[in-house]
Enzyme design. Sequence first.
Site, PDB file in Angstrom:
ATOM      1  N   GLN A   1      -5.164   3.692  -7.122  1.00 43.00           N
ATOM      2  CA  GLN A   1      -6.282   4.031  -6.247  1.00 43.00           C
ATOM      3  C   GLN A   1      -6.471   5.540  -6.377  1.00 43.00           C
ATOM      4  OE1 GLN A   1      -5.584   4.036  -2.010  1.00 43.00           O
ATOM      5  NE2 GLN A   1      -7.679   3.395  -1.541  1.00 43.00           N
TER       6      GLN A   1
ATOM      7  N   ASN B   1      56.618   7.180 -13.148  1.00 46.59           N
ATOM      8  CA  ASN B   1      56.510   8.234 -12.145  1.00 46.59           C
ATOM      9  C   ASN B   1      55.951   9.483 -12.802  1.00 46.59           C
ATOM     10  OD1 ASN B   1      57.029  10.348 -10.264  1.00 46.59           O
ATOM     11  ND2 ASN B   1      58.523   9.008  -9.253  1.00 46.59           N
TER      12      ASN B   1
ATOM     13  N   ARG C   1       2.736  15.170   5.939  1.00 47.14           N
ATOM     14  CA  ARG C   1       3.652  15.651   6.988  1.00 47.14           C
ATOM     15  C   ARG C   1       5.130  15.644   6.577  1.00 47.14           C
ATOM     16  NH1 ARG C   1       1.770  12.070  11.805  1.00 47.14           N
ATOM     17  NH2 ARG C   1       0.703  10.953  10.133  1.00 47.14           N
TER      18      ARG C   1
ATOM     19  N   LEU D   1       0.842  -1.195   0.000  1.00 46.82           N
ATOM     20  CA  LEU D   1       0.000   0.000   0.000  1.00 46.82           C
ATOM     21  C   LEU D   1       0.878   1.247   0.000  1.00 46.82           C
ATOM     22  CD1 LEU D   1      -2.889  -0.963   2.460  1.00 46.82           C
ATOM     23  CD2 LEU D   1      -2.518  -1.569   0.055  1.00 46.82           C
TER      24      LEU D   1
END
Length: 454
Positions: free
Chosen positions: A73, A375, A15, A8
């Site tokens: 939904q 190097n 919030r 779900l």
Amino acid sequence: MNLEVVILAAGQGTRMRSALPKVLHPLAGRPLVKHVIDTAHRLGAQLVHTVIGHGADQLRARLAGEAVRWAEQREQLGTGHAVAQALPAVSPDSLVLILYGDVPLVSEPTLQALVAAASTDTLALLTVTLPDPSGYGRILRDAAGAVVAIVEQKDASSQQLGITEVNTGILAVAASRLADWLPRLSANNAQGEYYLTDIIGMAVRDGVAVVTQQPANAWEVQGVNNRQQLSSLERIYQGEQANRLMAEGATLADPARVDIRGTLTTGRDVVIDVNCVFAGDVSLADNVEIGPNCVITDARIGSGTVIKANSVIESAEIGANCDIGPFARLRPGTRMADGAKVGNFVETKKTVIGPGSKVNHLTYVGDCEIGARANIGAGTITCNYDGVNKFKTIIDDGAFIGSNTSLVAPVRVGKRATVGAGSTITADVGDDQLAVARGRQSNIDGWQRPTKKQ
Ligand code: UD1
Ligand code: CA
């Protein structure tokens, strides 16, 4: 029975005060709902259905690659209504496990036990006993201790509010039972919602046993409603990771100051100093030492390698006994052979550094292949980009690049070749040659510096 999971995730998450849907907020670098989807797959679910509503398009886009079925939904009419939206796509003979997109840390063993307890004739409900149960649905039991119903906070009597065993929302039930019960839910309650929890009363009436189990840790069933709860779950999750690492033999200078946003595997006697972040897939072989404030993403680090403070490494493969940093930046496509060194303020990109080679100070090497025991002097720059195209620099075994050299790619410096400091190299240098490409120094006798007027 086959297992199918319904997650779900249609709620708004007001919030969070965010433009991002709540379940897309990251925990340990992964969206909350992705943790739940991953757990569902680990449980062996045949199908994972996710019910979405608020931010549905963002969820679909962000999780496009996931093996999930979306059920929309459009109006959030309650948890029962939410499950009903997914049900048409659920096989009628399966067992359904209901999870929540905002409850990310529920563990596989807890859910396995719950699923194992459920069948056509048994509904298995995950409950938890909380010192402060406010906000949750309360578990009502009869005198014999059998569950008879769940009552939501807003519908509960003052006596029921005193019950501390609460509904986590997570349950396992036969799809055939849901098909029977969900159409019979009513919204005749304090919130005017279709409560999934009302199926408990229906189960009892239909002689379906309701069994309960509790999670091993209460934090497994904690949900995220705001950013404080998100951060507290993040800390719990990170604490668990830290404990696992230490159990596996790593030393952490401070288990509260290491963050793992992905998977980190460690060999024996790995030492990790404070404030390190590991993202993606990282593996550290035996005896690796990581200094403070390092950020390491998608990398394999060979045994005995030391990474000093403030180094940033991404998509790199590092051999054994390498020495990196402090303040090194290894960008994607960097490969260091055993015993190679990259020092401070060095940036590498798509570059192979051969065994024992050193790139120690203030250097950029990109699209470069460096052989063994070369190097690279301080301030060397590979000029790999003309604004449109990228070109390659090859530095062969034993070459010595003097300080402050620009290597204008495409270019090759041969075996044991030497480049004089301050050179701008635009043509290949053969094996064993010395190349000097800079203005000749001229010394002028008796030079009179300009003087200020008195
Ligand atoms: C629900 C339970 C409650 C339980 C609590 C645990 C019901 C009626 N109540 O409370 O017993 O203690 O969870 O946290 O089930 N959602 C949808 N569509 C909806 C409504 C909710 O997808 O229409 C999703 C939300 O996004 C969320 C989850 O369902 O992930 C739970 O919803 P939430 O509103 O937080 O829970 P409650 O209904 O308050
Ligand atoms: Ca609610």
